[in-house]
Design an enzyme around this catalytic site. Structure first.
Site, PDB file in Angstrom:
ATOM      1  N   HIS A 306       0.844  -1.186   0.000  1.00 54.66           N
ATOM      2  CA  HIS A 306       0.000   0.000   0.000  1.00 54.66           C
ATOM      3  C   HIS A 306       0.877   1.232   0.000  1.00 54.66           C
ATOM      4  O   HIS A 306       1.931   1.241   0.643  1.00 54.66           O
ATOM      5  CB  HIS A 306      -0.924   0.017   1.232  1.00 54.66           C
ATOM      6  CG  HIS A 306      -2.068   0.955   1.060  1.00 54.66           C
ATOM      7  ND1 HIS A 306      -1.962   2.294   1.344  1.00 54.66           N
ATOM      8  CD2 HIS A 306      -3.327   0.746   0.595  1.00 54.66           C
ATOM      9  CE1 HIS A 306      -3.122   2.868   1.072  1.00 54.66           C
ATOM     10  NE2 HIS A 306      -3.960   1.958   0.613  1.00 54.66           N
ATOM     11  N   ASP A 363      -8.011  -5.128  -0.253  1.00 59.26           N
ATOM     12  CA  ASP A 363      -8.524  -5.944  -1.349  1.00 59.26           C
ATOM     13  C   ASP A 363      -8.176  -7.420  -1.229  1.00 59.26           C
ATOM     14  O   ASP A 363      -8.670  -8.234  -2.007  1.00 59.26           O
ATOM     15  CB  ASP A 363      -7.965  -5.417  -2.685  1.00 59.26           C
ATOM     16  CG  ASP A 363      -8.568  -4.077  -3.038  1.00 59.26           C
ATOM     17  OD1 ASP A 363      -9.752  -3.886  -2.738  1.00 59.26           O
ATOM     18  OD2 ASP A 363      -7.853  -3.229  -3.582  1.00 59.26           O
TER      19      ASP A 363
HETATM   20  N1  CMC Z   1       4.166  -7.673  -4.921  1.00 61.39           N
HETATM   21  C1  CMC Z   1       5.520  -7.696  -5.063  1.00 61.39           C
HETATM   22  N2  CMC Z   1       6.306  -6.620  -4.866  1.00 61.39           N
HETATM   23  C2  CMC Z   1       5.724  -5.480  -4.521  1.00 61.39           C
HETATM   24  C3  CMC Z   1       4.339  -5.368  -4.346  1.00 61.39           C
HETATM   25  C4  CMC Z   1       3.556  -6.525  -4.563  1.00 61.39           C
HETATM   26  N3  CMC Z   1       2.214  -6.483  -4.422  1.00 61.39           N
HETATM   27  N4  CMC Z   1       4.011  -4.102  -4.001  1.00 61.39           N
HETATM   28  C5  CMC Z   1       5.170  -3.435  -3.952  1.00 61.39           C
HETATM   29  N5  CMC Z   1       6.196  -4.250  -4.266  1.00 61.39           N
HETATM   30  C6  CMC Z   1       7.634  -3.904  -4.265  1.00 61.39           C
HETATM   31  C7  CMC Z   1       8.005  -3.087  -5.502  1.00 61.39           C
HETATM   32  O1  CMC Z   1       8.408  -3.936  -6.564  1.00 61.39           O
HETATM   33  C8  CMC Z   1       9.117  -2.250  -4.955  1.00 61.39           C
HETATM   34  O2  CMC Z   1      10.272  -3.048  -4.863  1.00 61.39           O
HETATM   35  P1  CMC Z   1      11.745  -2.398  -5.069  1.00 61.39           P
HETATM   36  O3  CMC Z   1      11.884  -1.394  -3.953  1.00 61.39           O
HETATM   37  O4  CMC Z   1      12.660  -3.557  -4.979  1.00 61.39           O
HETATM   38  O5  CMC Z   1      11.709  -1.764  -6.441  1.00 61.39           O
HETATM   39  C9  CMC Z   1       8.676  -1.922  -3.529  1.00 61.39           C
HETATM   40  O6  CMC Z   1       7.844  -3.036  -3.158  1.00 61.39           O
HETATM   41  C10 CMC Z   1       7.883  -0.631  -3.383  1.00 61.39           C
HETATM   42  O7  CMC Z   1       6.789  -0.684  -4.287  1.00 61.39           O
HETATM   43  P2  CMC Z   1       6.189   0.576  -5.054  1.00 61.39           P
HETATM   44  O8  CMC Z   1       5.455   0.098  -6.268  1.00 61.39           O
HETATM   45  O9  CMC Z   1       7.251   1.601  -5.236  1.00 61.39           O
HETATM   46  O10 CMC Z   1       5.174   1.122  -3.966  1.00 61.39           O
HETATM   47  P3  CMC Z   1       4.003   2.125  -4.236  1.00 61.39           P
HETATM   48  O11 CMC Z   1       3.707   2.775  -2.942  1.00 61.39           O
HETATM   49  O12 CMC Z   1       4.279   2.986  -5.402  1.00 61.39           O
HETATM   50  O13 CMC Z   1       2.792   1.149  -4.678  1.00 61.39           O
HETATM   51  C11 CMC Z   1       0.948  -0.304  -4.620  1.00 61.39           C
HETATM   52  C12 CMC Z   1       1.775   0.725  -3.845  1.00 61.39           C
HETATM   53  C13 CMC Z   1      -0.346  -0.576  -3.860  1.00 61.39           C
HETATM   54  C14 CMC Z   1       0.565   0.251  -6.010  1.00 61.39           C
HETATM   55  C15 CMC Z   1       1.788  -1.605  -4.773  1.00 61.39           C
HETATM   56  O14 CMC Z   1       2.105  -2.123  -3.497  1.00 61.39           O
HETATM   57  C16 CMC Z   1       1.068  -2.671  -5.609  1.00 61.39           C
HETATM   58  O15 CMC Z   1       1.192  -2.653  -6.846  1.00 61.39           O
HETATM   59  N6  CMC Z   1       0.311  -3.618  -4.949  1.00 61.39           N
HETATM   60  C17 CMC Z   1      -0.436  -4.601  -5.671  1.00 61.39           C
HETATM   61  C18 CMC Z   1      -1.753  -3.982  -6.157  1.00 61.39           C
HETATM   62  C19 CMC Z   1      -2.747  -3.776  -5.041  1.00 61.39           C
HETATM   63  O16 CMC Z   1      -2.981  -4.658  -4.226  1.00 61.39           O
HETATM   64  N7  CMC Z   1      -3.395  -2.595  -5.045  1.00 61.39           N
HETATM   65  C20 CMC Z   1      -4.427  -2.262  -4.073  1.00 61.39           C
HETATM   66  C21 CMC Z   1      -4.037  -1.145  -3.153  1.00 61.39           C
HETATM   67  S1  CMC Z   1      -5.135  -1.020  -1.743  1.00 61.39           S
HETATM   68  C22 CMC Z   1      -6.658  -0.568  -2.407  1.00 61.39           C
HETATM   69  C23 CMC Z   1      -6.673   0.830  -2.826  1.00 61.39           C
HETATM   70  O17 CMC Z   1      -6.571   1.729  -2.007  1.00 61.39           O
HETATM   71  O18 CMC Z   1      -6.835   1.055  -4.033  1.00 61.39           O
END
Ligand code: CMC
Length: 427
Positions: A306, A363
């Site tokens: 998140h 989710d």
């Molecule tokens: N599975 C594997 N690796 C992950 C995941 C995941 N679900 N989420 C983040 N990471 C890794 C990412 O690859 C990165 O690694 P590194 O530092 O080595 O490059 C690190 O964790 C940080 O991730 P980020 O993408 O920079 O983090 P963010 O804050 O930009 O993204 C997020 C947050 C929710 C988009 C992301 O965690 C994600 O894609 N999760 C899966 C989709 C999901 O479940 N979304 C629902 C969010 S909650 C409902 C809502 O409010 O909409």
């Protein structure tokens, strides 16, 4: 004593006020930055940028706290109902009995959707994704309710708000019923708000509708848990579209589109599809954990991580417990729930996930409950939109009442400098 932050650049010192929220969050107020220094800030994804001061929702991602208007999500999920929460979010206080009755009556009074809207819905193929259909229909509502665009007074705003709270659930129900080939009905004014939504979605043409308390309570709770989440992608979209003084309905339609993405609300559908794929592939959770950690593999563990929560998502805790209860009470034994629990256990002990503070989000378990309630997978994000509706409305109303300026970020241009134009025969 008021706090300030100092910026030093090329030998000059600039002072900026620091503002403090009621929960002691600090923010550097840079309203005068460009005027005084000629510079802007850059922050892709707005990870460090506050777009507004808001009194609606507080969340602390480190401590796993979520509160609507000061009330904890745990208390609201346990003791309130969705309509009360909607009122609380939008107007700032829990309603008295009379206020709630009036609010509900005003909504009921607006619950008719013009029959012509059915023709628009008819134009979509049955295979259309419900989120695209819902976004289009929400926008199309303006054509049938042109006065909803006028939100120049609080009264006009209120009228638009009760109208959309009445009509949006009808659109949700119609979107699902069209896919299932069921007749498009209207609601039943004698029922509660959520019970009526359930009836509109599930009433069979040849069968009496009977209320199932377990189902209605579970739905109510899920809607409450999704009702607001401060300045997330779809809410920021609603605010920014509304900031151009576009009407409420089109601002909400844009919010629905933003929510559709798999990194946002679309994750609930993606989670279930992922769990089903793991199940079909023999239930080997370790294989999918490895894929999620492999930087050459685009696969992510959906429902994990998140932007703000770097500790447990408090909504996920409540939903996990609720999934157990609902499936137990409905007598459903779903292998998907076991896979989800297995994945969660492994991820919580895995260095990759621990180091990155990736926990299950809202989710991760919600789809399992929706599935148990008989809601098709591609309708999950629509259910999220239904829950988020009061939050979007509250944020839009707050923005309009404060008279916030049009949202218009700046950029750092990194393209070509001035070039001489060459006619096509000379290129
Ligand atoms: N599975 C594997 N690796 C992950 C995941 C995941 N679900 N989420 C983040 N990471 C890794 C990412 O690859 C990165 O690694 P590194 O530092 O080595 O490059 C690190 O964790 C940080 O991730 P980020 O993408 O920079 O983090 P963010 O804050 O930009 O993204 C997020 C947050 C929710 C988009 C992301 O965690 C994600 O894609 N999760 C899966 C989709 C999901 O479940 N979304 C629902 C969010 S909650 C409902 C809502 O409010 O909409």
């Amino acid at each position: 004593m008021s706090k300030t932050a100092i910026l030093e650049f090329e030998g000059k010192r600039y002072e900026f006020p620091v503002i403090e929220g009621t929960e002691k969050e600090l923010a550097i107020d840079i309203k005068t930055l460009r005027g005084t220094t000629g510079m802007i800030t850059i922050d892709p994804g707005y990870k460090n940028t506050g777009s507004c001061e808001s009194a609606i929702t507080f969340l602390d991602g480190e401590k796993g706290i979520l509160r609507y208007r000061g009330y904890s999500i745990e208390d609201l999920a346990k003791d309130a109902d969705f309509l009360e929460v909607a009122y609380l979010l939008i107007f700032g206080e829990l309603p008295s009995k009379e206020e709630l009755t009036k609010f509900h009556n005003d909504i009921k009074h607006e619950s008719h959707v013009d029959e012509e809207m059915k023709k628009i819905l008819d134009g979509f193929p049955k295979s259309a994704h419900p989120m695209g259909v819902l976004s289009s229909l929400t926008s199309a509502l303006v054509a049938f309710n042109p006065s909803s665009v006028d939100v120049s007074s609080e009264e006009a705003m209120y009228n638009s708000i009760v109208r959309i709270l009445a009509k949006f659930p009808v659109l949700v129900a119609w979107t699902m019923r069209k896919k299932k080939g069921l007749p498009l009905d209207y609601g039943d004014d004698s029922l509660g708000y959520v019970e009526n939504i359930h009836k509109m979605m599930f009433k069979r043409p040849n069968k009496e509708y009977t209320k199932d308390k377990i189902v209605i309570d579970a739905l109510d709770k899920l809607l409450i848990l999704h009702a607001d989440h401060e300045q997330n992608c779809s809410t920021s979209t609603v605010r920014i579209v509304g900031s151009s003084h576009a009407g409420l309905f089109v601002s909400l339609s844009a919010g629905v589109s933003a929510l559709w993405g798999p990194l946002h609300g679309g994750a609930n559908q993606a989670v279930l599809e992922m769990l089903e794929a793991i199940d079909a592939d023999g239930g080997d959770t370790k294989k999918y954990m490895a894929k999620a950690k492999d930087k050459n593999d685009p696969f992510r563990l959906m429902g994990f991580g998140h932007r703000v929560y770097k500790n447990f998502d408090p909504r996920a805790k409540i939903i996990k417990k609720s999934a157990d209860e609902v499936l137990g009470r409905l007598g459903i034994d779903d292998p998907i729930l076991d896979i989800a629990k297995g994945l969660e256990k492994e991820a919580l002990e895995d260095k990759y996930f621990v180091d990155r503070k990736l926990y299950p989000n809202v989710d991760f378990y919600s789809g399992i409950i929706y599935r148990a309630l008989g809601i098709p997978t591609d309708m999950f994000t629509v259910m999220f939109a239904l829950g988020r509706l009061p939050g979007w409305i509250a944020q839009w109303r707050e923005m309009r009442l404060k008279g916030e300026p049009i949202g218009r970020p700046r950029q750092v241009y990194i393209g070509e400098n001035l070039r001489k134009f060459k006619p096509v025969n000379k290129r």
